[in-house]
Design a protein around this motif. Structure first.
Motif, PDB file in Angstrom:
ATOM      1  N   ASN A 163      52.538  31.895  51.671  1.00 54.90           N
ATOM      2  CA  ASN A 163      53.945  31.960  51.275  1.00 54.90           C
ATOM      3  C   ASN A 163      54.060  32.384  49.812  1.00 54.90           C
ATOM      4  N   ALA A 164      55.267  32.782  49.402  1.00 50.00           N
ATOM      5  CA  ALA A 164      55.465  33.373  48.072  1.00 50.00           C
ATOM      6  C   ALA A 164      54.419  34.465  47.850  1.00 50.00           C
ATOM      7  N   ALA A 165      54.215  35.273  48.859  1.00 48.73           N
ATOM      8  CA  ALA A 165      53.069  36.180  48.897  1.00 48.73           C
ATOM      9  C   ALA A 165      53.199  37.380  47.969  1.00 48.73           C
ATOM     10  N   ALA A 166      54.375  37.597  47.379  1.00 43.97           N
ATOM     11  CA  ALA A 166      54.527  38.695  46.427  1.00 43.97           C
ATOM     12  C   ALA A 166      54.051  38.304  45.037  1.00 43.97           C
ATOM     13  N   SER A 167      53.635  37.043  44.878  1.00 46.34           N
ATOM     14  CA  SER A 167      53.083  36.599  43.604  1.00 46.34           C
ATOM     15  C   SER A 167      51.721  37.250  43.384  1.00 46.34           C
ATOM     16  N   GLN A 168      51.205  37.130  42.154  1.00 46.07           N
ATOM     17  CA  GLN A 168      49.892  37.704  41.875  1.00 46.07           C
ATOM     18  C   GLN A 168      48.803  36.986  42.670  1.00 46.07           C
ATOM     19  N   VAL A 169      48.919  35.671  42.835  1.00 50.38           N
ATOM     20  CA  VAL A 169      47.955  34.938  43.667  1.00 50.38           C
ATOM     21  C   VAL A 169      48.044  35.430  45.110  1.00 50.38           C
ATOM     22  N   GLY A 170      49.268  35.588  45.597  1.00 50.64           N
ATOM     23  CA  GLY A 170      49.457  36.044  46.971  1.00 50.64           C
ATOM     24  C   GLY A 170      48.877  37.433  47.200  1.00 50.64           C
ATOM     25  N   ILE A 174      45.716  38.482  49.630  1.00 51.43           N
ATOM     26  CA  ILE A 174      45.811  39.496  50.685  1.00 51.43           C
ATOM     27  C   ILE A 174      44.676  40.503  50.540  1.00 51.43           C
ATOM     28  N   ARG A 175      44.466  41.001  49.327  1.00 48.86           N
ATOM     29  CA  ARG A 175      43.409  41.998  49.098  1.00 48.86           C
ATOM     30  C   ARG A 175      42.024  41.422  49.415  1.00 48.86           C
ATOM     31  N   TYR A 176      41.778  40.205  48.916  1.00 49.81           N
ATOM     32  CA  TYR A 176      40.452  39.608  49.092  1.00 49.81           C
ATOM     33  C   TYR A 176      40.216  39.246  50.557  1.00 49.81           C
ATOM     34  N   ALA A 299      29.129  32.532  38.641  1.00 53.30           N
ATOM     35  CA  ALA A 299      29.114  33.321  39.874  1.00 53.30           C
ATOM     36  C   ALA A 299      30.528  33.703  40.291  1.00 53.30           C
ATOM     37  N   LEU A 300      31.470  32.761  40.155  1.00 48.56           N
ATOM     38  CA  LEU A 300      32.866  33.038  40.477  1.00 48.56           C
ATOM     39  C   LEU A 300      33.407  34.117  39.540  1.00 48.56           C
ATOM     40  N   SER A 301      33.083  34.000  38.251  1.00 50.96           N
ATOM     41  CA  SER A 301      33.539  34.989  37.271  1.00 50.96           C
ATOM     42  C   SER A 301      33.009  36.379  37.595  1.00 50.96           C
ATOM     43  N   LYS A 302      31.725  36.473  37.921  1.00 52.07           N
ATOM     44  CA  LYS A 302      31.129  37.771  38.245  1.00 52.07           C
ATOM     45  C   LYS A 302      31.778  38.377  39.487  1.00 52.07           C
ATOM     46  N   LYS A 303      32.044  37.514  40.483  1.00 53.47           N
ATOM     47  CA  LYS A 303      32.682  38.005  41.713  1.00 53.47           C
ATOM     48  C   LYS A 303      34.066  38.561  41.417  1.00 53.47           C
ATOM     49  N   VAL A 304      34.851  37.812  40.648  1.00 53.94           N
ATOM     50  CA  VAL A 304      36.216  38.229  40.346  1.00 53.94           C
ATOM     51  C   VAL A 304      36.217  39.510  39.508  1.00 53.94           C
ATOM     52  N   GLN A 305      35.341  39.583  38.504  1.00 56.99           N
ATOM     53  CA  GLN A 305      35.293  40.779  37.659  1.00 56.99           C
ATOM     54  C   GLN A 305      34.857  42.007  38.450  1.00 56.99           C
ATOM     55  N   LYS A 306      33.949  41.816  39.382  1.00 57.56           N
ATOM     56  CA  LYS A 306      33.530  42.929  40.236  1.00 57.56           C
ATOM     57  C   LYS A 306      34.702  43.416  41.087  1.00 57.56           C
ATOM     58  N   LEU A 307      35.515  42.470  41.560  1.00 58.18           N
ATOM     59  CA  LEU A 307      36.688  42.831  42.352  1.00 58.18           C
ATOM     60  C   LEU A 307      37.714  43.576  41.503  1.00 58.18           C
ATOM     61  N   PHE A 308      37.864  43.177  40.222  1.00 56.06           N
ATOM     62  CA  PHE A 308      38.741  43.900  39.302  1.00 56.06           C
ATOM     63  C   PHE A 308      38.221  45.315  39.072  1.00 56.06           C
ATOM     64  N   ALA A 309      36.935  45.410  38.747  1.00 59.10           N
ATOM     65  CA  ALA A 309      36.353  46.710  38.422  1.00 59.10           C
ATOM     66  C   ALA A 309      36.402  47.675  39.601  1.00 59.10           C
ATOM     67  N   GLY A 311      38.758  47.683  41.850  1.00 51.67           N
ATOM     68  CA  GLY A 311      40.146  47.946  42.212  1.00 51.67           C
ATOM     69  C   GLY A 311      40.707  47.043  43.286  1.00 51.67           C
ATOM     70  N   VAL A 312      39.897  46.103  43.805  1.00 55.30           N
ATOM     71  CA  VAL A 312      40.414  45.157  44.799  1.00 55.30           C
ATOM     72  C   VAL A 312      41.464  44.256  44.161  1.00 55.30           C
ATOM     73  N   PHE A 313      41.199  43.822  42.935  1.00 61.25           N
ATOM     74  CA  PHE A 313      42.160  43.030  42.187  1.00 61.25           C
ATOM     75  C   PHE A 313      42.759  43.891  41.078  1.00 61.25           C
ATOM     76  N   LYS A 314      44.047  43.776  40.905  1.00 60.13           N
ATOM     77  CA  LYS A 314      44.732  44.386  39.773  1.00 60.13           C
ATOM     78  C   LYS A 314      46.016  43.603  39.539  1.00 60.13           C
ATOM     79  N   THR A 315      46.186  43.101  38.333  1.00 58.00           N
ATOM     80  CA  THR A 315      47.384  42.346  38.017  1.00 58.00           C
ATOM     81  C   THR A 315      48.516  43.301  37.675  1.00 58.00           C
ATOM     82  N   ASP A 316      49.658  43.156  38.341  1.00 54.07           N
ATOM     83  CA  ASP A 316      50.841  43.952  38.016  1.00 54.07           C
ATOM     84  C   ASP A 316      51.419  43.440  36.694  1.00 54.07           C
ATOM     85  N   ILE A 317      51.692  44.342  35.767  1.00 49.83           N
ATOM     86  CA  ILE A 317      52.178  43.953  34.442  1.00 49.83           C
ATOM     87  C   ILE A 317      53.555  44.560  34.203  1.00 49.83           C
ATOM     88  N   TYR A 318      54.518  43.710  33.898  1.00 49.40           N
ATOM     89  CA  TYR A 318      55.883  44.151  33.625  1.00 49.40           C
ATOM     90  C   TYR A 318      56.042  44.579  32.173  1.00 49.40           C
TER      91      TYR A 318
END
Length: 349
Positions: A163-170, A174-176, A299-309, A311-318
């Motif tokens: 729920n609230a799936a349009a949030s950055q966490v949501g 979805i991507r992950y 390990a969590l940090s490396k996983k998340v950074q790999k996902l950023f690099a 393109g799986v993760f990207k934070t929308d910035i206003y």
């Protein structure tokens, strides 16, 4: 006080909290000059480069977070910066000069500031290919998305409701989840977000304002055997969604976006818990990191950074702003979170 700390004495602009409950979120912030104290054992000093506004920050400003608000408490929970001094042994020396994503020490210091102090083990070195604005958002939202989807998989879920799936966490979830082969049912409150999340790759996107929402949710949840809810809304949304989900489902509650004067702010159906084996558990990233072993956090940090690099993760910035425009930007974010993050650039002013 070290040489580096003495250089920045009386130059540490920072935002602190006013406890006046009659004020809006942005009006509770006061800009002050703060002295930088001597580092305690295990602490590092960070020259802040960027820091986002998260829903947890807004909830904290309104006095509804898990930490009680205090007058003149420093604000801001996460960001990115350069370690300029350390009193943390070999690890602190290794971190000095490095760009790191950091979590604040709530109750001790906040990161909406030119300089901030935190624990060395709250610092995660950042890859060079991730820009400051994205690196500033590495911890709270992406790590929460990854941890909760991983928990859903651990619980045996083949599909999840968000729920609230349009949030950055949501969006991150979805991507992950898509990367892991876990199907997603996303719920939102506007047709615009239905289109956005459909394009993003959610398997089904439902508008909670539609009159047939409950029927659609029950149909898709049972069809896909969606047995985990990632719940950022709480209040009446939790039992409403769980009612539509299969027996034995679990809600992982990680936020409370619903405006309510109820200090608890949550609801659940006793009948569902007893007769349908519905379970409810909470998730707070600070607790996870506090309990995790250092290698698990890295390990969590490396996983998340790999996902950023990748393109799986990207934070929308206003917007990216300095202190002078920060209050106005916070007000926009409070009303339009799905537009993207507001990022404070402390060194800009």
């Amino acid at each position: 006080m070290t040489v580096k700390q003495s250089i920045i004495k009386n130059q540490g602009l920072a935002l602190v909290l006013s406890e006046d409950e009659s004020l809006l979120s942005s009006q509770r912030l006061n800009l002050i000059e703060k002295d930088i104290p001597v580092l305690k054992k295990g602490q590092v000093l960070i020259k802040m480069l960027a820091s986002p506004v998260n829903p947890s920050d807004l909830v904290y400003l309104l006095g509804k977070y898990g930490l009680p608000p205090q007058d003149n408490a420093y604000c801001g929970f996460e960001g990115v910066g350069i370690v300029v001094d350390a009193n943390a042994g070999i690890y602190g020396k290794w971190l000095t000069g490095k760009r790191v994503a950091i979590s604040a020490q709530p109750g001790i210091d906040g990161v909406w500031a030119k300089y901030a102090i935190t624990k060395a083990n709250f610092c995660l070195p950042v890859r060079n290919d991730i820009p400051d604005e994205q690196a500033a958002t590495l911890i709270v939202n992406p790590c929460t998305s990854v941890c909760m989807v991983d928990r859903a998989v651990e619980l045996g879920a083949k599909s999840i409701v968000i729920n609230a799936a349009a949030s950055q966490v949501g969006k991150g979830a979805i991507r992950y989840a898509k990367r892991l082969g876990v199907k997603t049912i996303a719920t939102v409150r506007s047709q615009t977000n239905v289109d956005v999340l459909t394009t993003l790759g959610a398997d089904h996107v439902l508008n909670t304002m539609d009159e047939n929402f409950d029927h659609q949710l029950k149909t898709f949840a049972n069809e896909l055997q969606a047995t985990v809810l990632l719940d950022a809304v709480a209040a009446d949304d939790t039992p409403r969604v769980l009612k539509a989900m299969p027996k034995g489902s679990t809600a992982i509650v990680y936020g409370r976006l619903t405006e309510t004067h109820d200090p608890i702010g949550g609801r659940f159906s006793v009948a569902d818990v007893i007769f349908r084996d519905i379970k409810i558990e909470g998730f707070w990233l600070a607790t996870y990191i506090g309990k995790a072993k250092p290698w698990q956090v890295l390990a969590l940090s490396k996983k998340v950074q790999k996902l950023f690099a990748s393109g799986v993760f990207k934070t929308d910035i206003y917007a990216t702003v300095g202190f002078s425009d920060f209050s106005k930007a916070i007000d926009h974010y409070a009303e339009h979170k799905s537009d993207g993050k507001v990022i404070l650039l402390p060194q800009q002013d």
